[in-house]
Design a protein around this motif. Structure first.
Motif, PDB file in Angstrom:
ATOM      1  N   LEU A  56       1.033  -1.520   0.171  1.00 36.44           N
ATOM      2  CA  LEU A  56      -0.161   0.241   0.148  1.00 36.44           C
ATOM      3  C   LEU A  56       0.997   1.492   0.299  1.00 36.44           C
ATOM      4  CD1 LEU A  56      -2.205  -0.951   2.567  1.00 36.44           C
ATOM      5  CD2 LEU A  56      -2.266  -1.298   0.166  1.00 36.44           C
ATOM      6  N   GLU A  57       0.094   2.241  -0.581  1.00 32.25           N
ATOM      7  CA  GLU A  57       1.120   3.592  -0.726  1.00 32.25           C
ATOM      8  C   GLU A  57       0.295   4.594  -1.167  1.00 32.25           C
ATOM      9  OE1 GLU A  57       2.724   3.178  -5.557  1.00 32.25           O
ATOM     10  OE2 GLU A  57       3.856   2.056  -3.949  1.00 32.25           O
ATOM     11  N   GLY A  58       0.606   6.362  -0.561  1.00 29.88           N
ATOM     12  CA  GLY A  58       0.033   7.593  -0.807  1.00 29.88           C
ATOM     13  C   GLY A  58      -1.220   7.077   0.319  1.00 29.88           C
ATOM     14  N   GLU A  59      -2.498   6.970  -0.144  1.00 30.64           N
ATOM     15  CA  GLU A  59      -3.244   7.364   0.300  1.00 30.64           C
ATOM     16  C   GLU A  59      -3.905   5.897   0.998  1.00 30.64           C
ATOM     17  OE1 GLU A  59      -6.492   9.968   1.832  1.00 30.64           O
ATOM     18  OE2 GLU A  59      -5.517  10.487   0.869  1.00 30.64           O
ATOM     19  N   LEU A 114      -2.600   3.654   1.957  1.00 35.22           N
ATOM     20  CA  LEU A 114      -1.824   3.517   3.062  1.00 35.22           C
ATOM     21  C   LEU A 114      -2.513   4.359   4.280  1.00 35.22           C
ATOM     22  CD1 LEU A 114       0.219   2.172   4.460  1.00 35.22           C
ATOM     23  CD2 LEU A 114       1.968   3.990   4.201  1.00 35.22           C
ATOM     24  N   LYS A 115      -3.171   5.168   4.003  1.00 29.57           N
ATOM     25  CA  LYS A 115      -3.837   5.877   5.369  1.00 29.57           C
ATOM     26  C   LYS A 115      -4.921   4.950   5.191  1.00 29.57           C
ATOM     27  CE  LYS A 115      -2.125  10.206   3.994  1.00 29.57           C
ATOM     28  NZ  LYS A 115      -1.820  11.605   4.095  1.00 29.57           N
ATOM     29  N   VAL A 116      -5.511   4.589   4.644  1.00 33.91           N
ATOM     30  CA  VAL A 116      -7.531   3.910   4.525  1.00 33.91           C
ATOM     31  C   VAL A 116      -6.741   2.930   5.099  1.00 33.91           C
ATOM     32  CG1 VAL A 116      -8.887   3.499   3.559  1.00 33.91           C
ATOM     33  CG2 VAL A 116      -8.352   5.271   2.554  1.00 33.91           C
ATOM     34  N   GLY A 117      -5.977   2.287   4.474  1.00 36.79           N
ATOM     35  CA  GLY A 117      -5.496   0.931   5.966  1.00 36.79           C
ATOM     36  C   GLY A 117      -4.876   0.939   6.765  1.00 36.79           C
ATOM     37  N   GLU A 118      -4.162   1.865   7.204  1.00 38.90           N
ATOM     38  CA  GLU A 118      -3.831   2.280   9.104  1.00 38.90           C
ATOM     39  C   GLU A 118      -4.308   3.044   9.782  1.00 38.90           C
ATOM     40  OE1 GLU A 118      -0.743   5.063   8.189  1.00 38.90           O
ATOM     41  OE2 GLU A 118       0.699   3.577   8.304  1.00 38.90           O
ATOM     42  N   HIS A 147     -14.326   2.289  -2.613  1.00 42.45           N
ATOM     43  CA  HIS A 147     -13.578   1.592  -2.173  1.00 42.45           C
ATOM     44  C   HIS A 147     -13.010   2.341  -3.935  1.00 42.45           C
ATOM     45  CE1 HIS A 147      -9.510   0.600  -0.429  1.00 42.45           C
ATOM     46  NE2 HIS A 147      -9.894  -1.000  -1.818  1.00 42.45           N
ATOM     47  N   ASN A 148     -13.710   0.677  -4.838  1.00 45.31           N
ATOM     48  CA  ASN A 148     -13.449   0.746  -6.057  1.00 45.31           C
ATOM     49  C   ASN A 148     -12.922   1.893  -6.895  1.00 45.31           C
ATOM     50  OD1 ASN A 148     -11.558  -2.258  -6.388  1.00 45.31           O
ATOM     51  ND2 ASN A 148     -13.544  -2.424  -5.172  1.00 45.31           N
ATOM     52  N   ALA A 149     -13.976   2.256  -6.800  1.00 45.57           N
ATOM     53  CA  ALA A 149     -14.281   4.112  -7.895  1.00 45.57           C
ATOM     54  C   ALA A 149     -12.851   5.504  -7.108  1.00 45.57           C
ATOM     55  CB  ALA A 149     -15.674   4.228  -7.263  1.00 45.57           C
ATOM     56  N   ILE A 150     -12.455   4.853  -5.693  1.00 42.20           N
ATOM     57  CA  ILE A 150     -12.266   6.275  -5.018  1.00 42.20           C
ATOM     58  C   ILE A 150     -10.993   5.352  -5.544  1.00 42.20           C
ATOM     59  CG2 ILE A 150     -11.303   7.535  -3.423  1.00 42.20           C
ATOM     60  CD1 ILE A 150     -14.375   7.196  -2.479  1.00 42.20           C
ATOM     61  N   TYR A 151     -10.134   4.954  -5.323  1.00 45.03           N
ATOM     62  CA  TYR A 151      -8.701   4.215  -4.695  1.00 45.03           C
ATOM     63  C   TYR A 151      -8.275   3.181  -6.307  1.00 45.03           C
ATOM     64  CZ  TYR A 151      -9.583   6.202   0.039  1.00 45.03           C
ATOM     65  OH  TYR A 151     -10.246   7.070   0.627  1.00 45.03           O
ATOM     66  N   MET A 152      -9.312   2.165  -6.112  1.00 44.57           N
ATOM     67  CA  MET A 152      -8.685   1.542  -7.433  1.00 44.57           C
ATOM     68  C   MET A 152      -9.295   1.307  -8.300  1.00 44.57           C
ATOM     69  SD  MET A 152      -7.089  -1.746  -4.497  1.00 44.57           S
ATOM     70  CE  MET A 152      -7.446  -2.718  -5.434  1.00 44.57           C
ATOM     71  N   PRO A 153      -9.122   1.957  -9.389  1.00 45.93           N
ATOM     72  CA  PRO A 153     -10.208   2.036 -10.749  1.00 45.93           C
ATOM     73  C   PRO A 153     -10.134   0.963 -11.459  1.00 45.93           C
ATOM     74  CG  PRO A 153      -9.425   4.154 -10.349  1.00 45.93           C
ATOM     75  CD  PRO A 153      -8.510   2.713  -9.776  1.00 45.93           C
ATOM     76  N   SER A 154      -8.846   0.839 -11.314  1.00 42.77           N
ATOM     77  CA  SER A 154      -8.378  -1.152 -11.468  1.00 42.77           C
ATOM     78  C   SER A 154     -10.205  -2.502 -11.343  1.00 42.77           C
ATOM     79  CB  SER A 154      -6.845  -1.486 -11.624  1.00 42.77           C
ATOM     80  OG  SER A 154      -6.763  -1.707 -10.062  1.00 42.77           O
ATOM     81  N   GLY A 155     -10.190  -2.324 -10.681  1.00 47.79           N
ATOM     82  CA  GLY A 155     -11.016  -3.465  -9.828  1.00 47.79           C
ATOM     83  C   GLY A 155     -13.045  -3.675 -10.276  1.00 47.79           C
ATOM     84  N   LEU A 156     -12.893  -2.038 -10.555  1.00 52.02           N
ATOM     85  CA  LEU A 156     -14.152  -1.218 -10.710  1.00 52.02           C
ATOM     86  C   LEU A 156     -14.918  -2.208 -11.632  1.00 52.02           C
ATOM     87  CD1 LEU A 156     -16.029   0.815  -9.442  1.00 52.02           C
ATOM     88  CD2 LEU A 156     -15.023   2.185 -11.816  1.00 52.02           C
TER      89      LEU A 156
END
Length: 123
Positions: A33-36, A38-42, A88-97
């Motif tokens: 995880l990196e960037g935003e 990482l913050k969400v995961g924490e 979550h996918n729309a905001i952080y991971m569009p590849s999984g949308l």
């Protein structure tokens, strides 16, 4: 059409059971995880009860979704989780949308198919 629906519902339920069990057993690799993200995961890790709650809902909802008699209840139980997955996918991971969108459509299809069962609740 009934066979297609049954196969999709079993696969949908198994995917949620797998995701829920992974929250307890941690057997799937987690990408770095990196960037935003990482913050969400924490933030998720700070709330100790959240992952077990989501995992339990995913396992229970997946089991309910697989069984035809309880599929309507399973679709409603999983709906909030599915909305979270879509956001979550729309905001952080569009590849999984794409995958999340297909699963969301399956969930909405089952809800629409069982709409008569829900009308008692809203009337």
């Amino acid at each position: 059409m009934k066979i297609v629906k049954t196969i999709l519902c079993v696969l949908f339920g198994l995917m949620f059971i797998n995701a829920g069990l992974d929250k307890f057993l941690h057997y799937m690799p987690v990408p770095p995880l990196e960037g935003e993200m990482l913050k969400v995961g924490e933030a998720f890790m700070q709330i100790k009860w959240l992952f077990p709650l989501v995992g339990a809902i995913e396992v229970i909802g997946g089991l309910l979704f697989i069984l035809p008699k309880t599929r309507a209840l399973g679709a409603i139980v999983i709906l909030p989780i599915m909305v979270g997955v879509i956001l979550h996918n729309a905001i952080y991971m569009p590849s999984g949308l794409m995958i999340a969108g297909v699963m969301f459509l399956i969930n909405l299809w089952v809800i629409g198919d069982n709409w008569k069962k829900y009308q008692v609740l809203v009337s």
